[in-house]
Design a protein around this motif. Structure first.
Motif, PDB file in Angstrom:
ATOM      1  N   GLY A  95      27.855  17.513  83.131  1.00 14.60           N
ATOM      2  CA  GLY A  95      27.369  16.395  83.934  1.00 14.60           C
ATOM      3  C   GLY A  95      27.023  16.818  85.352  1.00 14.60           C
ATOM      4  O   GLY A  95      25.978  16.445  85.891  1.00 14.60           O
ATOM      5  N   GLY A  96      27.901  17.615  85.955  1.00  9.38           N
ATOM      6  CA  GLY A  96      27.646  18.092  87.317  1.00  9.38           C
ATOM      7  C   GLY A  96      26.408  18.954  87.409  1.00  9.38           C
ATOM      8  O   GLY A  96      25.603  18.804  88.337  1.00  9.38           O
ATOM      9  N   LEU A  97      26.244  19.846  86.458  1.00  6.39           N
ATOM     10  CA  LEU A  97      25.071  20.712  86.456  1.00  6.39           C
ATOM     11  C   LEU A  97      23.798  19.899  86.265  1.00  6.39           C
ATOM     12  O   LEU A  97      22.780  20.151  86.932  1.00  6.39           O
ATOM     13  N   THR A  98      23.856  18.919  85.391  1.00  9.21           N
ATOM     14  CA  THR A  98      22.684  18.069  85.167  1.00  9.21           C
ATOM     15  C   THR A  98      22.310  17.329  86.440  1.00  9.21           C
ATOM     16  O   THR A  98      21.122  17.223  86.786  1.00  9.21           O
ATOM     17  N   GLU A  99      23.307  16.831  87.154  1.00  4.66           N
ATOM     18  CA  GLU A  99      23.057  16.171  88.439  1.00  4.66           C
ATOM     19  C   GLU A  99      22.393  17.143  89.418  1.00  4.66           C
ATOM     20  O   GLU A  99      21.402  16.804  90.069  1.00  4.66           O
ATOM     21  N   ALA A 119      31.960  26.896  79.090  1.00  8.96           N
ATOM     22  CA  ALA A 119      30.962  27.006  80.163  1.00  8.96           C
ATOM     23  C   ALA A 119      29.558  27.135  79.582  1.00  8.96           C
ATOM     24  O   ALA A 119      28.610  26.504  80.067  1.00  8.96           O
ATOM     25  N   ILE A 120      29.429  27.933  78.528  1.00  9.92           N
ATOM     26  CA  ILE A 120      28.126  28.079  77.877  1.00  9.92           C
ATOM     27  C   ILE A 120      27.681  26.748  77.274  1.00  9.92           C
ATOM     28  O   ILE A 120      26.512  26.362  77.395  1.00  9.92           O
ATOM     29  N   LYS A 121      28.617  26.021  76.655  1.00 11.53           N
ATOM     30  CA  LYS A 121      28.288  24.705  76.095  1.00 11.53           C
ATOM     31  C   LYS A 121      27.831  23.754  77.200  1.00 11.53           C
ATOM     32  O   LYS A 121      26.928  22.945  76.993  1.00 11.53           O
ATOM     33  N   ALA A 122      28.470  23.824  78.355  1.00 13.32           N
ATOM     34  CA  ALA A 122      28.089  22.955  79.472  1.00 13.32           C
ATOM     35  C   ALA A 122      26.664  23.244  79.926  1.00 13.32           C
ATOM     36  O   ALA A 122      25.874  22.321  80.153  1.00 13.32           O
ATOM     37  N   ILE A 123      26.324  24.511  80.036  1.00 10.39           N
ATOM     38  CA  ILE A 123      24.967  24.879  80.449  1.00 10.39           C
ATOM     39  C   ILE A 123      23.959  24.425  79.402  1.00 10.39           C
ATOM     40  O   ILE A 123      22.921  23.832  79.731  1.00 10.39           O
ATOM     41  N   ASN A 124      24.247  24.684  78.143  1.00 13.10           N
ATOM     42  CA  ASN A 124      23.333  24.268  77.077  1.00 13.10           C
ATOM     43  C   ASN A 124      23.192  22.750  77.031  1.00 13.10           C
ATOM     44  O   ASN A 124      22.091  22.225  76.837  1.00 13.10           O
ATOM     45  N   ALA A 125      24.301  22.030  77.193  1.00 13.28           N
ATOM     46  CA  ALA A 125      24.253  20.573  77.170  1.00 13.28           C
ATOM     47  C   ALA A 125      23.392  20.033  78.311  1.00 13.28           C
ATOM     48  O   ALA A 125      22.602  19.099  78.119  1.00 13.28           O
ATOM     49  N   ALA A 126      23.523  20.624  79.492  1.00  9.78           N
ATOM     50  CA  ALA A 126      22.707  20.205  80.634  1.00  9.78           C
ATOM     51  C   ALA A 126      21.230  20.459  80.356  1.00  9.78           C
ATOM     52  O   ALA A 126      20.376  19.600  80.630  1.00  9.78           O
ATOM     53  N   GLU A 127      20.925  21.609  79.800  1.00  9.89           N
ATOM     54  CA  GLU A 127      19.522  21.931  79.499  1.00  9.89           C
ATOM     55  C   GLU A 127      18.952  20.994  78.437  1.00  9.89           C
ATOM     56  O   GLU A 127      17.817  20.534  78.548  1.00  9.89           O
ATOM     57  N   ILE A 128      19.742  20.692  77.418  1.00 11.41           N
ATOM     58  CA  ILE A 128      19.288  19.762  76.378  1.00 11.41           C
ATOM     59  C   ILE A 128      19.040  18.380  76.977  1.00 11.41           C
ATOM     60  O   ILE A 128      18.019  17.741  76.710  1.00 11.41           O
TER      61      ILE A 128
END
Length: 113
Positions: free
Chosen positions: A8-12, A56-65
């Motif tokens: 969520g933070g990365l997406t923001e 962490a990898i899942k977080a990055i991928n989730a933000a990109e998706i």
């Protein structure tokens, strides 16, 4: 939870909408449902360091998706995933909850690591 928060933070930070932030958090948390905590020899370093890296990898991928998605078309709301995570935790056998009594903790010895 930390993977969902990071997503969520990365997406923001990437300029996502509030809906995309929720979507990214949902995606990251959904892919952790049912994960056990089974520290080998009581040491959270094994296998948790690797799990944190994968989170962490899942977080990055989730933000990109989420950034590439129309969040208004999301099928699974974050609230439902949080509710499911809580129910899963309540239903899970206690030996898989940081006890070293189940899972990898009893299948792998510290000398194997």
């Amino acid at each position: 939870v930390s993977s969902a928060m990071a997503a969520g933070g990365l997406t923001e930070l990437m300029g996502g909408t509030p809906e995309q932030v929720l979507m990214a958090s949902e995606i990251a948390m959904e892919h952790h449902l049912g994960l056990t905590c089974d520290p080998i020899a009581g040491l959270v370093q094994v296998p948790c360091i690797e799990r944190n890296a994968m989170g962490a990898i899942k977080a990055i991928n989730a933000a990109e998706i989420a950034m590439e998605s129309d969040a208004s078309r999301a099928k699974v709301p974050l609230d439902k995933v949080i509710e499911t995570m809580w129910e899963t935790a309540k239903d899970m056998n206690k030996k898989y909850k940081e006890t070293s009594e189940g899972g990898l903790a009893v299948k792998v010895s510290l000398s194997d690591c």
